[in-house]
Design a protein around this motif. Sequence first.
Motif, mmCIF file in Angstrom:
data_model
loop_
_atom_site.group_PDB
_atom_site.id
_atom_site.type_symbol
_atom_site.label_atom_id
_atom_site.label_comp_id
_atom_site.label_asym_id
_atom_site.label_seq_id
_atom_site.Cartn_x
_atom_site.Cartn_y
_atom_site.Cartn_z
ATOM 1 N N GLY A 102 0.949 -1.593 0.210
ATOM 2 C CA GLY A 102 0.135 0.767 -0.130
ATOM 3 C C GLY A 102 0.985 1.685 0.201
ATOM 4 N N LYS A 103 2.195 1.147 0.210
ATOM 5 C CA LYS A 103 3.371 2.695 -0.124
ATOM 6 C C LYS A 103 4.040 2.424 -0.977
ATOM 7 C CE LYS A 103 3.413 2.922 5.162
ATOM 8 N NZ LYS A 103 4.396 3.118 6.318
ATOM 9 N N GLU A 104 4.341 3.751 -1.485
ATOM 10 C CA GLU A 104 5.303 4.338 -3.136
ATOM 11 C C GLU A 104 6.157 3.095 -2.457
ATOM 12 O OE1 GLU A 104 3.376 7.501 -4.528
ATOM 13 O OE2 GLU A 104 4.969 8.317 -4.019
ATOM 14 N N ARG A 105 7.492 2.870 -3.332
ATOM 15 C CA ARG A 105 8.674 2.314 -3.842
ATOM 16 C C ARG A 105 9.565 3.517 -2.891
ATOM 17 N NH1 ARG A 105 11.561 1.253 -8.988
ATOM 18 N NH2 ARG A 105 11.092 3.710 -9.044
ATOM 19 N N GLU A 106 10.432 2.601 -2.332
ATOM 20 C CA GLU A 106 11.406 4.031 -1.684
ATOM 21 C C GLU A 106 12.412 3.295 -1.738
ATOM 22 O OE1 GLU A 106 11.087 4.863 2.538
ATOM 23 O OE2 GLU A 106 10.571 2.976 3.770
ATOM 24 N N PHE A 107 13.472 4.549 -1.450
ATOM 25 C CA PHE A 107 14.822 4.082 -1.465
ATOM 26 C C PHE A 107 15.339 3.731 0.029
ATOM 27 C CE2 PHE A 107 19.654 5.025 -2.443
ATOM 28 C CZ PHE A 107 19.575 5.226 -1.118
ATOM 29 N N VAL A 108 16.485 3.034 -0.428
ATOM 30 C CA VAL A 108 16.840 1.843 1.268
ATOM 31 C C VAL A 108 18.453 2.682 1.487
ATOM 32 C CG1 VAL A 108 17.590 -0.068 1.894
ATOM 33 C CG2 VAL A 108 15.259 0.069 0.700
ATOM 34 N N ALA A 109 19.215 2.152 -0.210
ATOM 35 C CA ALA A 109 21.039 2.477 -0.539
ATOM 36 C C ALA A 109 21.059 2.526 -1.043
ATOM 37 C CB ALA A 109 21.288 1.090 1.257
ATOM 38 N N GLY A 111 30.922 5.313 -2.636
ATOM 39 C CA GLY A 111 30.319 5.962 -1.498
ATOM 40 C C GLY A 111 29.002 4.837 -1.419
ATOM 41 N N THR A 112 28.872 4.879 -0.069
ATOM 42 C CA THR A 112 27.758 4.408 0.109
ATOM 43 C C THR A 112 26.943 5.485 1.188
ATOM 44 O OG1 THR A 112 28.323 4.107 2.512
ATOM 45 C CG2 THR A 112 28.960 2.210 0.995
ATOM 46 N N TYR A 113 25.109 4.946 0.779
ATOM 47 C CA TYR A 113 24.237 6.215 1.348
ATOM 48 C C TYR A 113 23.060 5.532 1.757
ATOM 49 C CZ TYR A 113 27.337 9.318 -1.518
ATOM 50 O OH TYR A 113 28.532 9.749 -1.665
ATOM 51 N N TYR A 114 22.417 5.618 2.610
ATOM 52 C CA TYR A 114 21.595 5.374 3.510
ATOM 53 C C TYR A 114 19.972 6.659 3.435
ATOM 54 C CZ TYR A 114 25.080 1.443 4.553
ATOM 55 O OH TYR A 114 26.083 1.281 4.428
ATOM 56 N N THR A 115 18.819 5.417 3.533
ATOM 57 C CA THR A 115 17.528 6.605 3.593
ATOM 58 C C THR A 115 17.556 6.939 5.113
ATOM 59 O OG1 THR A 115 15.638 6.717 3.824
ATOM 60 C CG2 THR A 115 16.187 4.641 4.579
ATOM 61 N N LYS A 116 17.194 7.764 5.459
ATOM 62 C CA LYS A 116 17.547 8.415 6.774
ATOM 63 C C LYS A 116 17.125 7.586 8.291
ATOM 64 C CE LYS A 116 17.398 13.075 8.923
ATOM 65 N NZ LYS A 116 18.905 13.200 8.899
ATOM 66 N N SER A 117 16.169 6.600 7.436
ATOM 67 C CA SER A 117 15.185 4.987 8.717
ATOM 68 C C SER A 117 16.240 4.138 9.064
ATOM 69 C CB SER A 117 13.961 5.000 8.512
ATOM 70 O OG SER A 117 13.935 4.130 6.632
ATOM 71 N N LEU A 118 17.205 4.181 7.561
ATOM 72 C CA LEU A 118 18.277 3.009 8.771
ATOM 73 C C LEU A 118 19.075 2.796 8.846
ATOM 74 C CD1 LEU A 118 16.975 0.543 5.476
ATOM 75 C CD2 LEU A 118 16.840 0.063 7.898
ATOM 76 N N GLU A 119 20.078 4.477 8.563
ATOM 77 C CA GLU A 119 21.133 5.440 9.389
ATOM 78 C C GLU A 119 21.670 4.170 10.413
ATOM 79 O OE1 GLU A 119 21.382 9.194 8.723
ATOM 80 O OE2 GLU A 119 21.633 9.060 7.036
ATOM 81 N N GLY A 120 22.434 3.725 10.472
ATOM 82 C CA GLY A 120 22.841 3.060 11.722
ATOM 83 C C GLY A 120 22.572 1.910 12.209
ATOM 84 N N ARG A 121 21.766 1.294 11.359
ATOM 85 C CA ARG A 121 20.845 -0.232 11.361
ATOM 86 C C ARG A 121 21.502 -1.063 10.185
ATOM 87 N NH1 ARG A 121 15.819 -0.877 11.732
ATOM 88 N NH2 ARG A 121 14.758 0.476 10.605
ATOM 89 N N ALA A 122 22.088 -0.102 9.088
ATOM 90 C CA ALA A 122 22.209 -1.115 7.642
ATOM 91 C C ALA A 122 23.168 -0.864 7.133
ATOM 92 C CB ALA A 122 21.434 -0.285 6.590
ATOM 93 N N THR A 123 24.166 -1.602 6.691
ATOM 94 C CA THR A 123 25.409 -1.497 5.874
ATOM 95 C C THR A 123 25.316 -2.050 3.934
ATOM 96 O OG1 THR A 123 25.884 -1.905 7.596
ATOM 97 C CG2 THR A 123 27.801 -2.059 6.098
ATOM 98 N N ILE A 124 25.585 -1.372 3.539
ATOM 99 C CA ILE A 124 25.495 -2.037 2.232
ATOM 100 C C ILE A 124 27.293 -2.081 1.645
ATOM 101 C CG2 ILE A 124 25.793 0.468 0.915
ATOM 102 C CD1 ILE A 124 24.042 -0.748 -1.485
ATOM 103 N N SER A 125 27.136 -3.254 0.648
ATOM 104 C CA SER A 125 28.635 -3.215 0.516
ATOM 105 C C SER A 125 28.659 -3.985 -0.710
ATOM 106 C CB SER A 125 29.494 -4.397 1.758
ATOM 107 O OG SER A 125 28.331 -5.395 1.917
ATOM 108 N N ARG A 126 30.009 -4.431 -1.793
ATOM 109 C CA ARG A 126 30.047 -4.262 -2.734
ATOM 110 C C ARG A 126 31.251 -5.945 -2.904
ATOM 111 N NH1 ARG A 126 30.551 0.141 -6.500
ATOM 112 N NH2 ARG A 126 32.603 0.222 -5.889
ATOM 113 N N ASP A 127 31.204 -7.269 -3.259
ATOM 114 C CA ASP A 127 31.878 -7.280 -3.515
ATOM 115 C C ASP A 127 32.360 -7.615 -4.877
ATOM 116 O OD1 ASP A 127 33.452 -10.123 -3.548
ATOM 117 O OD2 ASP A 127 32.453 -11.247 -1.938
#
Length: 123
Positions: free
Chosen positions: A41-48, A56-72
Amino acid sequence: VQLQASGGGLVQAGGSLRLSCAASGLTYSGHTVGWFRQAPGKEREFVAAVTWRNSGTYYTKSLEGRATISRDNAKNIVYLQMNGVKPEDTADYYCAAGYRDYNLQSGHTYDYWGQGTLVTVSS
């Protein structure tokens, strides 16, 4: 080009999970990769996102400190580690890749999309 997202499932609030996005037909080292989510029922939103230019890594505010994006780059997989998950994190999570490294929060930035992987957080 195919992006394959996986790792979703049922997790209790406060728990952790790691989402993966494997690519075929492109190399992540030359692409910005992002995660988005869409709750019922909600619109798609950016996460990270992680950019190709300087990782460089970027996060949505609600996930800062709780999420980590990484690349292998060797495995051509991008991960999204989520800790301390909350019921409001419940959504379909999508990975996407593109050539641009700006406007990361916009879905239009990305050229390729994977299918969603469902994350359900129980309270």
